[in-house]
Design an enzyme around this catalytic site. Structure first.
Site, PDB file in Angstrom:
ATOM      1  N   LYS A 173       0.748  -1.107  -0.081  1.00 17.10           N
ATOM      2  CA  LYS A 173      -0.061  -0.025   0.026  1.00 17.10           C
ATOM      3  C   LYS A 173       0.915   1.058   0.039  1.00 17.10           C
ATOM      4  O   LYS A 173       1.471   1.722   1.044  1.00 17.10           O
ATOM      5  CB  LYS A 173      -0.756   0.038   1.261  1.00 17.10           C
ATOM      6  CG  LYS A 173      -2.120   0.691   1.029  1.00 17.10           C
ATOM      7  CD  LYS A 173      -2.107   2.273   0.935  1.00 17.10           C
ATOM      8  CE  LYS A 173      -1.938   3.014   1.982  1.00 17.10           C
ATOM      9  NZ  LYS A 173      -1.737   4.598   1.522  1.00 17.10           N
ATOM     10  N   GLU A 248       9.396   1.938  11.057  1.00 18.65           N
ATOM     11  CA  GLU A 248      10.480   2.792  10.843  1.00 18.65           C
ATOM     12  C   GLU A 248       9.824   4.239  10.728  1.00 18.65           C
ATOM     13  O   GLU A 248       9.050   4.584   9.710  1.00 18.65           O
ATOM     14  CB  GLU A 248      11.161   2.686   9.388  1.00 18.65           C
ATOM     15  CG  GLU A 248      11.666   1.182   9.444  1.00 18.65           C
ATOM     16  CD  GLU A 248      12.984   1.213  10.080  1.00 18.65           C
ATOM     17  OE1 GLU A 248      13.655   2.051  10.368  1.00 18.65           O
ATOM     18  OE2 GLU A 248      13.352   0.034  10.455  1.00 18.65           O
ATOM     19  N   CYS A 282      13.650  10.934   6.472  1.00 20.02           N
ATOM     20  CA  CYS A 282      13.558  10.869   7.677  1.00 20.02           C
ATOM     21  C   CYS A 282      14.747  11.074   8.380  1.00 20.02           C
ATOM     22  O   CYS A 282      15.053  11.215   9.761  1.00 20.02           O
ATOM     23  CB  CYS A 282      13.091   9.484   8.005  1.00 20.02           C
ATOM     24  SG  CYS A 282      14.124   8.436   7.094  1.00 20.02           S
ATOM     25  N   GLU A 381       9.108  16.904  14.880  1.00 22.48           N
ATOM     26  CA  GLU A 381       9.633  16.825  13.345  1.00 22.48           C
ATOM     27  C   GLU A 381       8.913  17.496  12.532  1.00 22.48           C
ATOM     28  O   GLU A 381       7.696  17.630  12.503  1.00 22.48           O
ATOM     29  CB  GLU A 381       9.360  15.079  12.912  1.00 22.48           C
ATOM     30  CG  GLU A 381       9.978  14.928  11.738  1.00 22.48           C
ATOM     31  CD  GLU A 381       9.723  13.404  11.155  1.00 22.48           C
ATOM     32  OE1 GLU A 381       8.463  13.079  11.176  1.00 22.48           O
ATOM     33  OE2 GLU A 381      10.635  12.855  10.616  1.00 22.48           O
TER      34      GLU A 381
HETATM   35  P1  NAD Z   1       2.013   8.994   7.390  1.00 22.77           P
HETATM   36  O1  NAD Z   1       2.269   8.033   8.603  1.00 22.77           O
HETATM   37  O2  NAD Z   1       1.181   9.878   7.086  1.00 22.77           O
HETATM   38  O3  NAD Z   1       1.814   7.808   6.191  1.00 22.77           O
HETATM   39  C1  NAD Z   1       2.763   6.804   5.666  1.00 22.77           C
HETATM   40  C2  NAD Z   1       1.877   5.394   5.160  1.00 22.77           C
HETATM   41  O4  NAD Z   1       0.713   4.974   6.088  1.00 22.77           O
HETATM   42  C3  NAD Z   1       0.830   6.298   3.783  1.00 22.77           C
HETATM   43  O5  NAD Z   1       1.109   5.005   2.911  1.00 22.77           O
HETATM   44  C4  NAD Z   1      -0.427   6.129   4.483  1.00 22.77           C
HETATM   45  O6  NAD Z   1      -1.445   6.312   3.513  1.00 22.77           O
HETATM   46  C5  NAD Z   1      -0.367   5.163   5.414  1.00 22.77           C
HETATM   47  N1  NAD Z   1      -1.356   5.328   6.567  1.00 22.77           N
HETATM   48  C6  NAD Z   1      -1.858   6.576   7.188  1.00 22.77           C
HETATM   49  N2  NAD Z   1      -2.845   6.421   8.124  1.00 22.77           N
HETATM   50  C7  NAD Z   1      -2.892   5.064   8.171  1.00 22.77           C
HETATM   51  C8  NAD Z   1      -3.365   4.103   8.935  1.00 22.77           C
HETATM   52  N3  NAD Z   1      -4.289   4.539  10.025  1.00 22.77           N
HETATM   53  N4  NAD Z   1      -3.244   2.707   9.056  1.00 22.77           N
HETATM   54  C9  NAD Z   1      -2.549   2.233   7.957  1.00 22.77           C
HETATM   55  N5  NAD Z   1      -1.677   2.992   7.158  1.00 22.77           N
HETATM   56  C10 NAD Z   1      -1.901   4.487   7.543  1.00 22.77           C
HETATM   57  O7  NAD Z   1       3.675   9.433   6.997  1.00 22.77           O
HETATM   58  P2  NAD Z   1       4.118  10.000   5.583  1.00 22.77           P
HETATM   59  O8  NAD Z   1       3.647  11.781   5.872  1.00 22.77           O
HETATM   60  O9  NAD Z   1       3.553   9.500   4.252  1.00 22.77           O
HETATM   61  O10 NAD Z   1       5.761  10.103   5.551  1.00 22.77           O
HETATM   62  C11 NAD Z   1       6.523  10.898   6.335  1.00 22.77           C
HETATM   63  C12 NAD Z   1       6.917  10.206   7.786  1.00 22.77           C
HETATM   64  O11 NAD Z   1       7.704   9.066   7.218  1.00 22.77           O
HETATM   65  C13 NAD Z   1       7.845  11.083   8.571  1.00 22.77           C
HETATM   66  O12 NAD Z   1       7.328  11.026   9.847  1.00 22.77           O
HETATM   67  C14 NAD Z   1       9.139  10.522   8.151  1.00 22.77           C
HETATM   68  O13 NAD Z   1      10.121  10.756   9.203  1.00 22.77           O
HETATM   69  C15 NAD Z   1       8.799   8.978   8.257  1.00 22.77           C
HETATM   70  N6  NAD Z   1       9.823   8.334   7.461  1.00 22.77           N
HETATM   71  C16 NAD Z   1      10.396   7.302   8.224  1.00 22.77           C
HETATM   72  C17 NAD Z   1      11.689   6.696   7.493  1.00 22.77           C
HETATM   73  C18 NAD Z   1      12.444   5.725   8.282  1.00 22.77           C
HETATM   74  O14 NAD Z   1      12.907   4.860   7.712  1.00 22.77           O
HETATM   75  N7  NAD Z   1      12.362   5.907   9.643  1.00 22.77           N
HETATM   76  C19 NAD Z   1      11.877   6.798   6.280  1.00 22.77           C
HETATM   77  C20 NAD Z   1      11.072   7.660   5.616  1.00 22.77           C
HETATM   78  C21 NAD Z   1      10.036   8.389   6.056  1.00 22.77           C
END
Ligand code: NAD
Length: 502
Positions: A173, A248, A282, A381
């Site tokens: 997804k 992550e 991230c 963040e």
């Molecule tokens: P997000 O949590 O909003 O979304 C991430 C994914 O989760 C998307 O595909 C989204 O559609 C899905 N999602 C959202 N709500 C959900 C739910 N209730 N159940 C299941 N899936 C759900 O994050 P984002 O804005 O897409 O990404 C940015 C974040 O990701 C930042 O906090 C960044 O630091 C983090 N990030 C971490 C790493 C790492 O490896 N540590 C790498 C890249 C990004």
């Protein structure tokens, strides 16, 4: 307008909701494509198809699975430029960085494929005679992979390829801001020869499709990369059904610049770490912990370089900083600039939208000075091109400030003092530490992940990648031809101790 379908059981299909959503270019606000808005029933279909795929794929010998992955790696190489251009249009990162994103997927494809002949367990002697012990790695079954938008090909690849190498079937997804890059990535895997159902892709909102995947009783594990808030919710849901979950999450990554550092090197590193990918990594540098001895000189040289950065459409060769991903993110960054000013931090550079004559979501590279560790801009963040400078008077204080965060992903220190460098490796509470290099730039053969609020102990990439997606089974082979009782029978017949058998 081209409409894309989802992949279920080897077929490209429409969603059962019959609704679509638009994929927007953040630099131009043009609609790139329409995507299927999946519903709960689509997740059911995808999980069912994945179990059928699992039957075939899990019984395929790992070196044969590897052949498919090697082929996918070669296809990704051939398509690198097309994928990178698409990614820049879809996500906004500048073209050289988009090429790097695809390269990371190519690297992990070769790495994971190489593991096909290295799916090693361990062997051990037994405490009993004529008995042999070993461990074998087994796939988990159907795994749900949920990815963010900031690495539209690399992060899906980090999860999908090791999961497949380990013999699992997957339901991916991708983030709703970057579904097309994920679709193009998955197309290469199909062309490389993955059996139908082995990989399935559903597109749509996290709160419906993502949540349905997390709650689905047919999914054995969730691997999630995204925000701390979503990660916490997912962990709670997975606990209810005893699902394996690897997380992550976010970062608030510090770079320490000591007074003995090579300042020019540190300047380049801070600039790249803070404003590369428009601060949307991230591992992005969001806190500069600066020794007071070099405060004035370093800040003014950093300001000079920052003001020269060119913000614009990532497809233009002169652009150094692309747009942020969407309107919500732009407004979030603006709100943090206001918060920083209200908290008493001093705005050194930027702080407002850039290229206001253009439609896209552009924001100026922004630097705050006089930031105190307790301020929200130093703790939360922001995920945009905003750097907070915190001044310290010595090394111990620098470490203390660096660790004063809920997150623990990446960190860096610039110093010529080998003792300080090694002490930093020991003391910085995070999953990654760079010495004399920026906080960004992970390589796929090393484990990637963080501690504290950044993760729950798993690591992606590197040798850990296969562990994330396998179970370890212990196997005992008794060739004595008689019943032997562990802990009760002993190998020396004269010694007959009492004990318990487990
Ligand atoms: P997000 O949590 O909003 O979304 C991430 C994914 O989760 C998307 O595909 C989204 O559609 C899905 N999602 C959202 N709500 C959900 C739910 N209730 N159940 C299941 N899936 C759900 O994050 P984002 O804005 O897409 O990404 C940015 C974040 O990701 C930042 O906090 C960044 O630091 C983090 N990030 C971490 C790493 C790492 O490896 N540590 C790498 C890249 C990004």
């Amino acid at each position: 307008m081209q409409e894309y379908r989802m992949l279920i059981g080897g077929e490209w299909v429409n969603s059962t909701t019959t609704e679509t959503f638009a994929d927007i270019n953040p630099a131009t606000l043009e609609t790139l494509a329409l995507l299927q808005l999946a519903g709960y029933k689509d997740v059911d279909r995808a999980v069912e198809a994945a179990w059928k795929g699992f039957k075939v794929w899990s019984e395929t010998p790992p070196p044969k699975r590897a052949e498919v992955l090697f082929k996918a790696a070669r296809l990704l190489e051939e398509r690198k430029e097309d994928l990178a251009v698409l990614m820049t249009k879809e996500m906004g990162k500048i073209l050289p960085e988009a090429r790097g994103d695809v390269q990371e997927a190519i690297d992990i494809a070769y790495y994971a494929a190489g593991e096909g002949r290295r799916m090693f367990g361990e062997t051990s002697s037994s405490e009993l005679r004529d008995k042999f012990c070993m461990t074998v790695l087994r796939p988990l079954g159907v795994v749900g992979l949920i990815t963010p938008w900031n690495f539209p090909v690399a992060i899906p690849a980090w999860k999908v390829l090791p999961a497949l190498m380990a013999g699992n079937a997957v339901v991916l997804k991708p983030a709703s801001d970057t579904p097309l890059s994920a679709i193009k990535f998955v197309e290469t895997l199909l062309e490389a020869g993955l059996p139908p159902g082995t990989i399935n892709l559903v597109t749509g909102a996290g709160s419906t499709v993502g949540a349905a995947l997390v709650k689905h009783p047919g999914v054995r594990a969730i691997s999630f990369t995204g925000s701390l808030e979503t990660g916490k919710w997912i962990m709670g849901e997975c606990a209810k059904s005893m699902k394996r979950v690897s997380l992550e999450l976010g970062g608030k990554n510090p770079v320490i610049v000591m007074d003995d550092a090579d300042l020019e090197l540190a300047l380049e590193g801070v600039l790249w770490g803070a404003f590369g990918t428009t601060g949307q990594r991230c591992t992005a540098t969001s806190r500069l912990i600066l020794h007071e001895g070099v405060r004035e000189e370093f800040s003014s040289r950093l300001l000079e370089k920052t003001e020269k950065l060119k913000v614009g459409d990532g497809l233009l060769p002169e652009t150094e900083v692309g747009p942020v991903i969407n309107r919500a993110q732009l407004e979030k960054i603006e709100s943090y600039v206001r918060i920083g000013q209200e908290e008493g931090a001093k705005l050194l550079s930027g702080g407002k939208r850039a290229n206001s004559e253009l439609p896209g979501y552009f924001f100026e590279p922004t630097i705050f000075t006089d930031v105190k560790p307790e301020m929200r801009i130093a703790r939360e963040e922001i995920f945009g091109p905003v750097l907070s400078i915190i001044t310290v008077s010595g090394f111990e204080e620098a470490l203390e400030v660096a660790n004063n965060t809920a997150y623990g992903l990446s960190s860096a220190i610039y110093t010529k003092d080998i003792s300080k460098a090694f002490r930093a490796v020991e003391k910085l509470e995070c999953g990654i530490t760079y010495i004399n290099a920026p906080t960004i730039g992970a390589e796929v053969h090393l484990p990637f992940g963080g501690v504290k609020g950044t993760g729950n102990g798993f690591r992606e990439a590197g040798p850990e990648a296969i562990r994330e997606f396998t179970e370890v089974k212990a196997v005992y082979i008794d060739y004595s031809g008689k019943l032997q009782k562990a802990q009760i029978d002993t190998s020396a017949p004269a010694v007959q101790e009492r004990g318990t058998e487990q």
